[in-house]
Motif scaffolding. Structure first.
Motif, mmCIF file in Angstrom:
data_model
loop_
_atom_site.group_PDB
_atom_site.id
_atom_site.type_symbol
_atom_site.label_atom_id
_atom_site.label_comp_id
_atom_site.label_asym_id
_atom_site.label_seq_id
_atom_site.Cartn_x
_atom_site.Cartn_y
_atom_site.Cartn_z
ATOM 1 N N LEU A 197 1.087 -1.424 -0.191
ATOM 2 C CA LEU A 197 -0.035 -0.176 0.135
ATOM 3 C C LEU A 197 0.723 1.271 -0.058
ATOM 4 N N LEU A 198 1.904 1.297 0.784
ATOM 5 C CA LEU A 198 2.830 2.279 0.911
ATOM 6 C C LEU A 198 3.412 2.731 -0.461
ATOM 7 N N ASN A 199 3.658 1.517 -1.184
ATOM 8 C CA ASN A 199 4.324 1.851 -2.594
ATOM 9 C C ASN A 199 3.414 2.595 -3.381
ATOM 10 N N ALA A 200 2.129 1.761 -3.563
ATOM 11 C CA ALA A 200 0.955 2.366 -4.326
ATOM 12 C C ALA A 200 0.822 3.839 -4.228
ATOM 13 N N LEU A 201 0.708 4.187 -2.898
ATOM 14 C CA LEU A 201 0.269 5.809 -2.602
ATOM 15 C C LEU A 201 1.504 6.534 -3.007
ATOM 16 N N ALA A 202 2.874 6.109 -2.661
ATOM 17 C CA ALA A 202 3.897 6.977 -2.927
ATOM 18 C C ALA A 202 4.180 6.876 -4.563
ATOM 19 N N SER A 203 3.482 5.795 -5.267
ATOM 20 C CA SER A 203 3.765 5.951 -6.801
ATOM 21 C C SER A 203 3.108 7.137 -7.383
ATOM 22 N N THR A 204 2.025 7.664 -6.667
ATOM 23 C CA THR A 204 1.078 8.699 -7.195
ATOM 24 C C THR A 204 1.634 10.325 -6.845
ATOM 25 N N ILE A 205 2.670 10.088 -6.064
ATOM 26 C CA ILE A 205 3.381 11.287 -5.846
ATOM 27 C C ILE A 205 3.828 12.215 -7.158
ATOM 28 N N ASP A 206 4.017 13.163 -7.161
ATOM 29 C CA ASP A 206 4.133 14.093 -8.704
ATOM 30 C C ASP A 206 5.846 14.073 -8.827
ATOM 31 N N GLU A 207 6.018 13.657 -10.163
ATOM 32 C CA GLU A 207 7.200 13.564 -10.658
ATOM 33 C C GLU A 207 8.220 14.807 -10.080
ATOM 34 N N GLN A 208 7.730 15.936 -10.001
ATOM 35 C CA GLN A 208 8.775 17.086 -9.787
ATOM 36 C C GLN A 208 9.119 17.249 -8.396
ATOM 37 N N GLU A 209 8.366 16.284 -7.384
ATOM 38 C CA GLU A 209 8.900 16.258 -6.110
ATOM 39 C C GLU A 209 10.119 15.574 -5.737
ATOM 40 N N ARG A 210 10.766 16.160 -4.715
ATOM 41 C CA ARG A 210 12.047 15.331 -4.378
ATOM 42 C C ARG A 210 11.813 14.409 -3.274
ATOM 43 N N ILE A 211 12.047 12.900 -3.659
ATOM 44 C CA ILE A 211 11.291 12.138 -2.250
ATOM 45 C C ILE A 211 12.898 11.695 -1.792
ATOM 46 N N VAL A 212 12.617 11.397 -0.651
ATOM 47 C CA VAL A 212 13.957 10.567 0.227
ATOM 48 C C VAL A 212 13.134 9.424 0.869
ATOM 49 N N THR A 213 13.621 8.279 0.491
ATOM 50 C CA THR A 213 13.140 6.848 1.227
ATOM 51 C C THR A 213 14.117 6.502 2.413
ATOM 52 N N VAL A 214 13.672 6.136 3.421
ATOM 53 C CA VAL A 214 14.560 5.609 4.470
ATOM 54 C C VAL A 214 14.009 4.262 4.822
ATOM 55 N N GLU A 215 14.919 3.102 4.554
ATOM 56 C CA GLU A 215 14.215 1.869 4.898
ATOM 57 C C GLU A 215 15.501 1.134 5.501
ATOM 58 N N GLU A 216 15.024 -0.246 6.375
ATOM 59 C CA GLU A 216 16.076 -0.922 6.878
ATOM 60 C C GLU A 216 16.582 -1.741 5.798
ATOM 61 N N THR A 217 15.664 -2.511 4.903
ATOM 62 C CA THR A 217 16.100 -3.050 3.885
ATOM 63 C C THR A 217 15.272 -2.890 2.434
ATOM 64 N N ALA A 218 15.980 -2.027 1.291
ATOM 65 C CA ALA A 218 15.083 -1.642 0.463
ATOM 66 C C ALA A 218 14.091 -2.451 -0.144
ATOM 67 N N GLU A 219 12.700 -2.103 -0.125
ATOM 68 C CA GLU A 219 11.723 -2.695 -0.675
ATOM 69 C C GLU A 219 10.923 -1.749 -1.577
ATOM 70 N N LEU A 220 11.030 -0.611 -1.500
ATOM 71 C CA LEU A 220 10.061 0.053 -2.412
ATOM 72 C C LEU A 220 10.430 0.340 -3.783
#
Length: 281
Positions: free
Chosen positions: A73-96
Motif C-alpha cells: 500500500l505504501l508503494n502504491a500511494l507513494a507512486s502517485t506523488i508528482d514527478e517534480q517532487e524530491r522524495i527521500v526514502t529511508v528503509e531497513e532493507t530497500a523494498e519500495l
C-alpha cells in the motif's frame, strides 16, 4: 538476494527437523491503486480519496501486522506523488519500487570488516531532513527513528509516509508514543501525544483476513487532542458480511462513515473538485 528477495536459513541443531530455507519474494512490478481496487484491497472511492490525500500532502501512517500489505500500500500511494517532487526514502532493507525522477533511496548499513559502525535508520532519517526533501518516506518505524519522524512531521515536512507494526490505529498511536518515550525519556506522555496529534493526519490499518485477502480495514482521521487523549475517528471501514461458501472468500463492503475529516479544507484547497469527500463507498 540480487532481486531484492529475503532469504532466511536455519540449520541443525537450531532446526530440529533439518535445514529450513525460506525465501520471501516480491512482485517484479509494484501494485498501483487501481490494481489494489481490483484485488478488493480498497474501494474505488477510497482509492480516489487516498489519491487526493497524497496530493494534499497529508502525513499518513500505515499500520498492520507482518504480511498485511503495508509496504504494498505504501508503494502504491507513494507512486502517485508528482514527478517534480524530491522524495527521500529511508528503509531497513530497500523494498519500495518507486520511479520518480528526483528520488533518493537510503538503506540501513550493517557493520562489516571495513566499517565497524552501523548506520542506523535514525541517522539516515536525520540526514534525509537535510536533503531538502518535499517528501520523506520511512519503511517501518520500529525504534528511535519514530521520534525523529514525528518531529519531522511537526516542523514542516508535510506529505510524509511511514509504516509500522500495530493491530489497530489506536494501537499504532500507543506504540508510537512508547517508541518516542523510549527514545527520549525526559519527554512527558502528554507532550508526545500532542506531537502525534498535530503531526499525523491519518492512519490506515491493513490486515490479512482468514481467507488470505488483504484489505484496508479502516482509514482513521487523527483530529487533534481531545482532553488528554488523541482524537481518532474512522472515515472508512470494511464491514464483513459473512463467507461466500462457493469461493471461500470473505464478503463485505467498504463503507464511508459520513464524518467530515479534520483535513477536509486541505483537500479542497489542493483539489480541482472543491468540497470533495465521498459519502459512500
Amino acid at each position: 538476494m540480487a532481486d531484492g528477495s529475503f532469504i532466511n536459513v536455519v540449520i541443525p541443531p537450531s532446526s530440529i527437523s533439518g535445514p529450513s530455507l525460506t525465501i520471501r519474494r516480491f512482485a517484479r512490478r509494484a501494485f498501483t491503486l487501481e490494481q489494489l481496487v481490483r484485488l478488493d484491497t480498497m474501494s474505488l472511492h477510497m482509492a480516489d480519496f487516498l489519491r487526493l490525500c497524497i496530493n494534499a500532502r497529508l502525513n499518513i501512517v500505515i499500520c498492520g501486522i507482518s504480511g498485511s500489505g503495508k509496504t504494498t500500500l505504501l508503494n502504491a500511494l507513494a507512486s502517485t506523488i508528482d514527478e517534480q517532487e524530491r522524495i527521500v526514502t529511508v528503509e531497513e532493507t530497500a523494498e519500495l519500487q518507486l520511479h520518480q525522477r528526483h528520488l533518493v533511496r537510503l538503506e540501513v548499513t550493517p557493520p562489516n570488516d571495513t566499517r565497524p559502525g552501523r548506520v542506523a535508520k535514525v541517522d539516515l532519517l536525520r540526514h534525509a531532513m537535510h536533503m531538502r526533501p518535499t517528501r520523506i518516506i520511512v519503511g517501518e518505524c520500529v525504534g528511535n527513528e519514530a521520534l525523529t519522524f514525528v518531529q519531522a512531521m511537526n516542523i514542516g515536512f508535510e506529505g510524509s509516509l511511514a509504516t509500522m507494526y500495530a493491530n489497530s490505529p489506536r494501537d499504532a498511536l500507543a506504540r508510537l508514543e512508547a517508541l518516542c518515550l523510549s527514545a527520549a525519556p525526559v519527554l512527558s506522555p502528554l507532550a508526545v501525544r500532542q506531537q502525534l496529534a498535530t503531526g499525523i493526519d491519518m492512519i490506515l490499518y491493513c490486515a490479512r483476513l482468514r481467507d488470505g485477502t488483504r484489505r484496508i480495514l479502516c482509514a482513521t482521521d487523527i483530529s487533534g487532542m481531545e482532553g488528554d487523549a488523541i482524537g481518532a475517528h474512522d472515515l472508512f471501514v470494511f464491514r464483513e458480511a459473512g463467507l461466500d461458501m462457493a469461493t471461500g472468500r470473505i464478503r463485505g463492503e467498504f463503507t464511508a462513515t459520513g464524518l467530515r475529516p479534520s483535513f477536509a479544507s486541505r483537500i479542497d484547497e489542493s483539489s480541482n473538485n472543491p468540497a470533495y469527500f465521498p459519502r459512500g463507498a
